[in-house]
Write a protein that holds these residues in place. Structure first.
Motif, PDB file in Angstrom:
ATOM      1  N   UNK A 108       4.820 -33.285  -2.890  1.00 18.65           N
ATOM      2  CA  UNK A 108       3.866 -33.526  -1.847  1.00 18.65           C
ATOM      3  C   UNK A 108       4.662 -34.690  -0.891  1.00 18.65           C
ATOM      4  N   UNK A 109       5.028 -34.137   0.013  1.00 13.74           N
ATOM      5  CA  UNK A 109       5.743 -34.927   0.855  1.00 13.74           C
ATOM      6  C   UNK A 109       6.270 -34.489   2.254  1.00 13.74           C
ATOM      7  N   UNK A 110       6.653 -34.992   3.274  1.00 17.52           N
ATOM      8  CA  UNK A 110       6.979 -34.586   4.547  1.00 17.52           C
ATOM      9  C   UNK A 110       8.487 -34.190   4.295  1.00 17.52           C
ATOM     10  N   UNK A 111       8.738 -33.049   3.717  1.00 17.97           N
ATOM     11  CA  UNK A 111       9.852 -32.393   3.238  1.00 17.97           C
ATOM     12  C   UNK A 111      10.531 -31.768   4.380  1.00 17.97           C
ATOM     13  N   UNK A 112      11.917 -31.900   4.646  1.00 15.80           N
ATOM     14  CA  UNK A 112      12.716 -30.840   5.580  1.00 15.80           C
ATOM     15  C   UNK A 112      13.275 -29.765   4.680  1.00 15.80           C
ATOM     16  N   UNK A 113      13.893 -28.805   5.409  1.00 16.14           N
ATOM     17  CA  UNK A 113      14.067 -27.508   4.851  1.00 16.14           C
ATOM     18  C   UNK A 113      15.224 -27.970   3.740  1.00 16.14           C
ATOM     19  N   UNK A 114      15.939 -28.873   3.967  1.00 15.40           N
ATOM     20  CA  UNK A 114      17.049 -29.349   2.973  1.00 15.40           C
ATOM     21  C   UNK A 114      16.472 -29.669   1.684  1.00 15.40           C
ATOM     22  N   UNK A 115      15.413 -30.634   1.773  1.00 15.16           N
ATOM     23  CA  UNK A 115      14.635 -30.979   0.590  1.00 15.16           C
ATOM     24  C   UNK A 115      13.970 -30.076  -0.123  1.00 15.16           C
ATOM     25  N   UNK A 116      13.488 -28.874   0.852  1.00 10.83           N
ATOM     26  CA  UNK A 116      12.894 -27.936   0.030  1.00 10.83           C
ATOM     27  C   UNK A 116      13.723 -27.016  -0.891  1.00 10.83           C
ATOM     28  N   UNK A 117      15.004 -26.532  -0.003  1.00  9.37           N
ATOM     29  CA  UNK A 117      16.030 -25.951  -0.823  1.00  9.37           C
ATOM     30  C   UNK A 117      16.536 -26.653  -2.109  1.00  9.37           C
ATOM     31  N   UNK A 118      16.559 -27.979  -2.048  1.00 11.54           N
ATOM     32  CA  UNK A 118      17.063 -28.652  -3.116  1.00 11.54           C
ATOM     33  C   UNK A 118      15.941 -28.569  -4.350  1.00 11.54           C
ATOM     34  N   UNK A 119      14.809 -28.707  -3.911  1.00  9.10           N
ATOM     35  CA  UNK A 119      13.571 -28.753  -4.725  1.00  9.10           C
ATOM     36  C   UNK A 119      13.584 -27.321  -5.294  1.00  9.10           C
ATOM     37  N   UNK A 120      13.637 -26.213  -4.703  1.00  9.20           N
ATOM     38  CA  UNK A 120      13.910 -24.877  -5.484  1.00  9.20           C
ATOM     39  C   UNK A 120      14.931 -24.864  -6.472  1.00  9.20           C
ATOM     40  N   UNK A 121      15.826 -25.366  -6.009  1.00  6.42           N
ATOM     41  CA  UNK A 121      17.270 -25.348  -6.912  1.00  6.42           C
ATOM     42  C   UNK A 121      16.815 -26.180  -8.418  1.00  6.42           C
ATOM     43  N   UNK A 122      16.156 -27.267  -8.214  1.00  3.83           N
ATOM     44  CA  UNK A 122      15.925 -27.943  -9.589  1.00  3.83           C
ATOM     45  C   UNK A 122      14.574 -27.600 -10.254  1.00  3.83           C
ATOM     46  N   UNK A 123      13.902 -26.709  -9.691  1.00  3.80           N
ATOM     47  CA  UNK A 123      12.972 -25.972 -10.369  1.00  3.80           C
ATOM     48  C   UNK A 123      11.467 -26.288 -10.036  1.00  3.80           C
ATOM     49  N   UNK A 124      11.310 -27.017  -8.686  1.00  8.59           N
ATOM     50  CA  UNK A 124       9.836 -27.437  -8.196  1.00  8.59           C
ATOM     51  C   UNK A 124       9.213 -26.128  -7.774  1.00  8.59           C
ATOM     52  N   UNK A 125       7.836 -26.092  -8.245  1.00  8.16           N
ATOM     53  CA  UNK A 125       6.886 -24.842  -8.252  1.00  8.16           C
ATOM     54  C   UNK A 125       6.227 -24.551  -7.005  1.00  8.16           C
ATOM     55  N   UNK A 126       6.158 -25.880  -6.360  1.00 13.30           N
ATOM     56  CA  UNK A 126       5.190 -25.707  -5.082  1.00 13.30           C
ATOM     57  C   UNK A 126       5.593 -27.032  -4.183  1.00 13.30           C
ATOM     58  N   UNK A 127       5.122 -26.617  -2.929  1.00 16.05           N
ATOM     59  CA  UNK A 127       5.298 -27.770  -1.878  1.00 16.05           C
ATOM     60  C   UNK A 127       3.990 -27.799  -1.182  1.00 16.05           C
ATOM     61  N   UNK A 128       3.895 -29.072  -0.688  1.00 13.72           N
ATOM     62  CA  UNK A 128       2.532 -29.474   0.163  1.00 13.72           C
ATOM     63  C   UNK A 128       3.002 -30.387   1.036  1.00 13.72           C
ATOM     64  N   UNK A 129       3.119 -30.157   2.340  1.00 16.11           N
ATOM     65  CA  UNK A 129       3.625 -31.011   3.339  1.00 16.11           C
ATOM     66  C   UNK A 129       2.552 -31.899   3.486  1.00 16.11           C
ATOM     67  N   UNK A 130       2.825 -33.557   3.984  1.00 17.18           N
ATOM     68  CA  UNK A 130       1.982 -34.501   4.504  1.00 17.18           C
ATOM     69  C   UNK A 130       1.907 -34.527   5.863  1.00 17.18           C
ATOM     70  N   UNK A 131       1.020 -34.604   6.452  1.00 18.89           N
ATOM     71  CA  UNK A 131      -0.261 -34.703   6.041  1.00 18.89           C
ATOM     72  C   UNK A 131      -0.978 -33.486   5.728  1.00 18.89           C
ATOM     73  N   UNK A 132      -1.848 -33.546   4.649  1.00 24.06           N
ATOM     74  CA  UNK A 132      -2.469 -32.617   4.042  1.00 24.06           C
ATOM     75  C   UNK A 132      -4.086 -32.571   4.095  1.00 24.06           C
ATOM     76  N   UNK A 133      -4.799 -31.439   4.035  1.00 26.52           N
ATOM     77  CA  UNK A 133      -6.179 -31.565   3.832  1.00 26.52           C
ATOM     78  C   UNK A 133      -6.529 -31.653   2.264  1.00 26.52           C
ATOM     79  N   UNK A 134      -7.675 -32.459   2.110  1.00 25.73           N
ATOM     80  CA  UNK A 134      -7.946 -32.447   0.450  1.00 25.73           C
ATOM     81  C   UNK A 134      -8.231 -30.950   0.069  1.00 25.73           C
ATOM     82  N   UNK A 135      -8.604 -30.157   0.664  1.00 28.32           N
ATOM     83  CA  UNK A 135      -8.864 -28.841   0.034  1.00 28.32           C
ATOM     84  C   UNK A 135      -7.574 -28.181  -0.370  1.00 28.32           C
ATOM     85  N   UNK A 136      -6.425 -28.104   0.516  1.00 33.59           N
ATOM     86  CA  UNK A 136      -5.220 -27.624   0.412  1.00 33.59           C
ATOM     87  C   UNK A 136      -4.571 -28.414  -1.016  1.00 33.59           C
TER      88      UNK A 136
END
Length: 140
Positions: free
Chosen positions: A85-113
């Motif tokens: 849960x962060x203001x990720x850029x594409x590079x951070x998302x790619x690195x996250x997927x490489x290490x096995x992150x399951x999901x991403x939620x960009x900040x700011x987010x709605x509580x329902x999200x």
């Protein structure tokens, strides 16, 4: 509040964000423990035994991507669903997927999200891995 829906470890260096996430999840019946950075997360995870971990990316001592990698490398925690849960850029998302992150939620987010994301990670697995009832984003 009816029964607890699951246990969530929320990791973010911003106290206000930690509290925002905590309150929104507790209102939905989740049990929540927080940590201020990745190092604290690794200290708390074995005591709290969460069902889901949320991580910010930019944190002191140990950032979210390195924390996710360490969680995946440990046989005691590799099965835990991890969401960034962060203001990720594409590079951070790619690195996250490489290490096995399951999901991403960009900040700011709605509580329902946020609630949908965590609930989705608690769904039964669809490919043999825990927490993969929904992957990639908070959207179904």
């Amino acid at each position: 509040m009816s029964g607890v829906s699951g246990r969530v470890l929320v990791v973010d260096d911003n106290r206000v964000i930690r509290q925002l996430i905590r309150v929104n999840l507790e209102l939905e019946g989740f049990e929540v423990v927080t940590a201020a950075d990745g190092a604290e997360c690794l200290e708390v995870v074995h005591q709290f035994q969460p069902d889901v971990i949320t991580l910010d990316v930019v944190m002191p001592r140990l950032d979210g991507l390195r924390t996710a990698a360490l969680l995946r490398a440990d046989e005691r925690t590799r099965h835990l669903p991890v969401a960034i849960i962060s203001g990720c850029d594409q590079d951070e998302v790619a690195k996250g997927l490489e290490v096995g992150v399951d999901a991403f939620l960009p900040k700011p987010f709605e509580p329902t999200q946020l609630v949908e994301l965590v609930r989705g990670l608690l769904l039964p697995p669809i490919d043999g891995r825990p927490g993969t009832g929904r992957t990639g984003t908070s959207q179904g």
